[in-house]
Design an enzyme around this catalytic site. Structure first.
Site, short mmCIF file in Angstrom:
data_model
loop_
_atom_site.label_atom_id
_atom_site.label_comp_id
_atom_site.label_asym_id
_atom_site.label_seq_id
_atom_site.Cartn_x
_atom_site.Cartn_y
_atom_site.Cartn_z
N HIS A 176 0.80 -1.30 -0.02
CA HIS A 176 0.11 -0.08 -0.03
C HIS A 176 0.76 1.07 0.10
O HIS A 176 0.22 2.30 -0.27
CB HIS A 176 -0.98 0.08 1.27
N ASP A 390 3.62 9.58 -1.26
CA ASP A 390 2.68 8.93 -0.86
C ASP A 390 2.34 7.80 -1.88
O ASP A 390 2.22 7.95 -3.14
CB ASP A 390 1.53 10.09 -0.70
#
Length: 495
Positions: A176, A390
């Site tokens: 992730h 991110d």
């Protein structure tokens, strides 16, 4: 190595087996106080749970994970048509495996060393031990030939451990967070073992094609495997072709239709109007919503906003920045230091520019329920997502999904996975403060027709590619064993 789990169990000891097993650091439930203060469970919020709950319900699924309380052992139980298998973690496990290796070694390393990672052998040994515990629980829970989907950086050794004990399983892994370049990953003392752990999977999913490329380059450089396109070629003990491990980009998304429906709720719309009134009805509300994490670029955002006030390009009363910074890892030293720095910066800006009737920065160190967050998205004119690094950033997608009115502008860091998909955002480099200021003013001054055009295109992308499609696409690729990646992956040469 795990004990082989394929041998039949006796009738007295046979555990319940499932055809689909998710393995994650946390279970998809939170414990709360019910009537008469009796503890009970509720489903956790979040995209992963939303995506996988229907799959588990339709595919006879189980979820293996920690339930959140250290030094407590729980038996398996069911909740919301999901079978849950708790893995026990001690207080020392939490300190060494989770706060230590996962969040003070892997997290900063995988986020481009924004904060220097720490490499401690005691943390690594505990990481190995806890990963083995999760793998053992998954192996006991999976039926013959089951599909097992392992989630995220805390459990990178689990695929290999499962492969050794349960070669009958089809194993997927999803990362992730970003995967670093080989030049950064080279710092990891146990780099080869981590990579061996990951290639135990049949399919590894990443947020961006560049992450998949970084992984494949690292496997080739540090472990010496042959890489052909998206596939790592693996051999048996006699050096004969055995199987492949594929690396593909499968960008995660949100439950976009639920967010869009909430944004049409009259009570939430009324709340958004109330929020604007409580802020003094400024012309422009800028919004930041982040975990209080050094990867999110909150200090860069505040610096740019403070300079825009100093330059008189923005004025308090006409503009207000609302910064939601939900608590995160508050026992980790780097996060405690960041909290102090952010609060000091906010105090400085407000002390310099606040008026009796208006505030420059409304700083909210809280977490909020989804309905309140949607009201904030509707109240905002500009969403500031200025992450330094991110994996995806789902807040950006939530803001877009909420604006069926086509109002609002997204200012988005090019270092987020979302930047690959939301190309109509105002893309910025948050390290470039002057460029960030220019991006913010571009958003402030953008004509309504242009803002609506951009928002329409972004909403189409977010609504069509929701979190259910993400899980369907990944599992479809895993179970088909297709040799072509979901998105092109280029494996560049070594630096």
């Amino acid at each position: 190595m795990l004990a082989n789990q394929t041998a039949p169990d006796t009738a007295e000891t046979a555990p319940e087996r499932f055809d689909f097993v998710v393995v994650a650091n946390r279970l998809p439930v939170d414990r709360i106080a019910g009537p008469d203060d009796k503890p009970q469970w509720q489903r956790s919020p979040g995209g992963l749970v939303t995506a996988l709950a229907p799959v588990m319900q339709s595919a006879d699924g189980a979820w293996v994970g920690w339930h959140g309380a250290p030094d407590e052992e729980l038996a398996a139980f069911s909740h919301s048509d999901m079978h849950l298998v708790p893995v026990r973690l001690s207080s020392e496990d939490v300190e060494l495996y989770y706060e230590g290796f996962s969040n003070s070694t892997l997290w900063p390393l995988y986020h481009d060393v924004i904060v220097p990672p720490e490499f401690h052998r005691t943390w690594w040994e505990r990481y190995k031990r806890v990963n083995a515990r999760f793998a053992e629980a998954a192996a006991r829970t999976a039926a013959p030939g089951a599909t097992v989907w392992v989630q995220d950086y805390q459990l990178q050794l689990v695929p290999r451990l499962l492969r050794e004990s349960r070669p009958d399983l089809r194993i997927g892994f999803f990362n992730h967070i970003p995967f670093p370049s080989p030049e950064i990953f080279a710092q990891m003392p146990w780099r080869r073992i981590v990579l061996e752990g990951l290639i135990g999977a049949d399919l590894i999913g990443f947020q961006r094609p560049s992450d998949a490329s970084n992984f494949l380059r690292s496997v080739r450089r540090f472990n010496g495997y042959t890489v052909k396109g998206p596939a790592v070629q693996l051999t048996d003990d006699d050096d004969r072709p055995a199987r492949t491990c594929r690396a593909e980009a499968h960008p995660i998304s949100i439950d976009s239709r639920t967010v869009a429906e909430l944004a049409q709720d009259p009570a939430i719309i009324e709340r958004s109007i109330q929020i604007r009134a409580e802020l003094g009805n400024p012309t422009t509300i800028l919004l930041g919503v982040d975990r209080l994490d050094y990867t999110k670029g909150i200090r860069h955002r505040l610096k740019a906003y403070g300079e825009l006030l100093a330059d008189r390009q923005l004025a308090v009363g006409d503009a207000c920045l609302v910064q939601v910074a939900s608590p995160s890892r508050e026992s980790v030293a780097d996060y405690m230091q960041l909290k102090d720095q952010v609060e000091l910066t906010v105090g400085g800006i407000n002390g310099e520019y606040d008026t009796m009737s208006h505030t420059a920065v409304r700083y909210l160190h809280h977490s909020y329920p989804q309905r309140e967050m949607v009201a904030l998205y509707l109240a905002a004119d500009i969403m500031l997502v200025t992450a330094l690094r991110d994996g995806m950033n789902l807040v950006a997608k939530e803001f877009v999904a909420a604006h069926a009115d086509l109002r609002g502008v997204l200012v988005l860091s090019e270092f987020t996975g979302a930047a690959d998909q939301l190309k109509q955002a105002v893309l910025v480099n948050p390290h470039d403060i002057d460029g960030l200021k220019a991006g913010i003013m571009n958003a402030v001054n953008m004509p309504g027709q242009e803002a609506a055009r951009r928002m329409r295109l972004m909403r189409r992308q977010v609504l069509q590619n929701d979190v259910a499609r993400w899980s369907d696409t990944f599992l479809g690729s895993l179970n088909s064993g297709a040799e072509e990646p979901a998105e092109p992956v280029a494996v560049g040469g070594e630096a």
